[in-house]
Design a protein around this motif. Sequence first.
Motif, mmCIF file in Angstrom:
data_model
loop_
_atom_site.group_PDB
_atom_site.id
_atom_site.type_symbol
_atom_site.label_atom_id
_atom_site.label_comp_id
_atom_site.label_asym_id
_atom_site.label_seq_id
_atom_site.Cartn_x
_atom_site.Cartn_y
_atom_site.Cartn_z
ATOM 1 N N PHE A 125 -5.148 -2.845 1.437
ATOM 2 C CA PHE A 125 -3.896 -2.833 0.679
ATOM 3 C C PHE A 125 -4.098 -3.119 -0.796
ATOM 4 N N THR A 126 -5.079 -3.954 -1.151
ATOM 5 C CA THR A 126 -5.297 -4.194 -2.579
ATOM 6 C C THR A 126 -5.752 -2.902 -3.253
ATOM 7 N N TRP A 127 -6.592 -2.171 -2.556
ATOM 8 C CA TRP A 127 -7.133 -0.937 -3.114
ATOM 9 C C TRP A 127 -6.030 0.106 -3.296
ATOM 10 N N LEU A 128 -5.221 0.292 -2.251
ATOM 11 C CA LEU A 128 -4.145 1.279 -2.355
ATOM 12 C C LEU A 128 -3.106 0.853 -3.387
ATOM 13 N N PHE A 129 -2.827 -0.435 -3.426
ATOM 14 C CA PHE A 129 -1.839 -0.929 -4.399
ATOM 15 C C PHE A 129 -2.340 -0.666 -5.816
ATOM 16 N N ILE A 172 -4.350 1.678 -6.815
ATOM 17 C CA ILE A 172 -4.182 3.104 -7.108
ATOM 18 C C ILE A 172 -2.732 3.388 -7.491
ATOM 19 N N GLY A 173 -1.825 2.765 -6.764
ATOM 20 C CA GLY A 173 -0.404 2.951 -7.055
ATOM 21 C C GLY A 173 -0.046 2.483 -8.453
ATOM 22 N N VAL A 174 -0.596 1.326 -8.838
ATOM 23 C CA VAL A 174 -0.309 0.781 -10.168
ATOM 24 C C VAL A 174 -0.814 1.721 -11.253
ATOM 25 N N ILE A 175 -2.034 2.247 -11.044
ATOM 26 C CA ILE A 175 -2.612 3.172 -12.032
ATOM 27 C C ILE A 175 -1.764 4.441 -12.131
ATOM 28 N N LEU A 176 -1.427 5.008 -10.998
ATOM 29 C CA LEU A 176 -0.600 6.219 -10.991
ATOM 30 C C LEU A 176 0.714 5.976 -11.714
ATOM 31 N N VAL A 230 4.920 6.975 -5.591
ATOM 32 C CA VAL A 230 4.676 7.626 -6.876
ATOM 33 C C VAL A 230 4.315 9.100 -6.655
ATOM 34 N N LEU A 231 3.428 9.343 -5.704
ATOM 35 C CA LEU A 231 3.013 10.729 -5.448
ATOM 36 C C LEU A 231 4.186 11.579 -4.979
ATOM 37 N N SER A 274 0.802 -1.218 0.000
ATOM 38 C CA SER A 274 0.000 0.000 0.000
ATOM 39 C C SER A 274 0.836 1.269 0.000
ATOM 40 N N VAL A 275 2.146 1.149 0.168
ATOM 41 C CA VAL A 275 2.969 2.363 0.128
ATOM 42 C C VAL A 275 3.272 2.806 -1.302
#
Lengths: 294, 263
Positions: free
Chosen positions: A97-101, A103-107, A49-50, A43-44
């Motif tokens: 964590f799946t949700w945050l991950f 988002i990370g993949v999309i970003l 990325v941000l 989830s980090v």
Amino acid sequence: MNEWIFDIWTIITASTVACTSAILGSFLVLRKKAMVGDAISHSVLPGIVLAYIVSESRASWVMLIGAAVFGVLTNIIIEFLNKKAKMNADASIGITFTWLFAIGVILLAYFTEGGIDLDQECVLFGEISMINLDKVLVDGNLYLGPYAFWFIFPVFIIVLAFVVFGFKGLKITSFNEDYAASLGIRNGFWNYALMSLVSLSTVMSFESVGAILVVGFLVIPPASAYLLTKRLIPMIVLGCVFGILSSIIGFYFAKSFNLSISGCIVCATGIIFLVNLIYSIIRDRSRKNISIAQ
Amino acid sequence: MENKSIDVHNITVSYSGAPVLWDVDFELPTGVLAGIIGPNGSGKTTLLKTIMNIVKPVSGNVKVFDSNIDKVRNRIAYVPQRESVDWQFPISVMEVVLMGRYSGKNLFKRTTKADKEIAREALESVRMLEFKDRQISELSGGQQQRVFIARALAQKADLYFMDEPFAGVDMATEKTILEILLKLKDEGKTVLLVHHDLRTVREFFDYTILLNTRLVAAGKTAEVLTEENLNSAYGARLTLLEEVGKEIKKKDFPLREKDFDDK
Ligand SMILES: Nc1ncnc2c1ncn2[C@@H]1O[C@H](COP(=O)(O)OP(=O)(O)O)[C@@H](O)[C@H]1O
Ligand SMILES: [Mg+2]
């Protein structure tokens, strides 16, 4: 410089991560939140990325701040789902964590398309065999170990101090939340303090030794120790011992067969766990036989 | 009512869906043994937790010794329901009882000699001192319950909340616990406990709170435990249960767990 000095420093660094993780992981295992480390390692990603997007810098400390912020955010969301939305602990962790991950993949996909070269592996999947490339040298020749060790060592000290001074609070809130609340002890404080340190120590260790190693250290050695002992302090100490032992065995095995050091160390923790599991099954069975015989 | 120990004022509690407690309102004097009875899932545990503000009510309020519970936490003690305890936790009997000496304020201080002495006395009074170094999973059900009662005794409180202290215990433990309850009452303490066995309620408890999400009745035991009230709390099932209970008692059915370590 002698090669064995590098070897020793690699083992010392891995062992420091092992002890930090085993101390915190013992409480995670007892609180049935062992998967939190794994969750944080995923989830980090959006934080990293941000941080890069905002600062346009690839300096690792900037990304670490991004990761740390998201590590803490992960805990807040997990706690919210668990306590306020009444989800099970495992479902709360899984959702978060799946949700945050994702988002990370999309970003990551979106911004790397724009021609930005950001390699998540530079932060998430460090490899311990590389740590000796960054040396701490005094006066150009006095070797004081790898940079990674001095990065991780303060975290170890903070964690150790927290557990020594906060031992009663951690113990009672892990054992019996309702009872602690009846005494006026604030479960929320202890939970967030513990989880923030888990975030801090995992994130700080990722870069130098790799996520797999940290997550493995957080769960497997404490779980092995849990099988063997009936007291909390021996459980924590044994967890550290198993972590150090795994570092030594894994390191030399990897070196002899030219394999990944992190991978071999995690495998060693698994093998130690297996040995303990078999031992504890045999022990419980023979105990049962004795009590039947009586 | 003079000398109120607990004043529960119109509390309604819900976890996520329907209310678990609905507009419950009663008072309890000091110096009594009081029982909360009601069917499974009727909100007995929730009521105890709400009084201690471990669970927050949707509406209503609670006063303990005429003040906010947070001001009198050093005067209350709690024995949680055994299902809520992790019996595999790596902790010894002595460590559990010492927790009775913890508080929000002394958490960062070392446990003192005086605390250890109090814990020993508490263990002695439930006849568990010889087991002080055992891990809690290595005890029988009755012994486990006695340890948790010792922890509450170590709190040296004025008001004791006990959630089903008689659940899953052997005969010897039942006797020990009853003795302790009566002794606490003699010392002028107040005990509020969740209980199932109507026989002991009738015999020993001064006050009874009959619960089924709503408050069915609260007051002196004899006035509360009427046929009508029991039927409205339990439905017709209860009378049957009580009959079965009497039969079992008559035959002295060996339903209880053997206390394997006490032989
Ligand atoms: N933490 C919780 N979250 C959601 N529902 C709960 C929780 N605790 C209890 N309940 C529900 O509230 C109702 C009352 O529970 P409880 O107070 O434990 O009853 P009792 O102690 O009388 O058996 C039950 O239907 C139970 O399922
Ligand atoms: Mg209950």
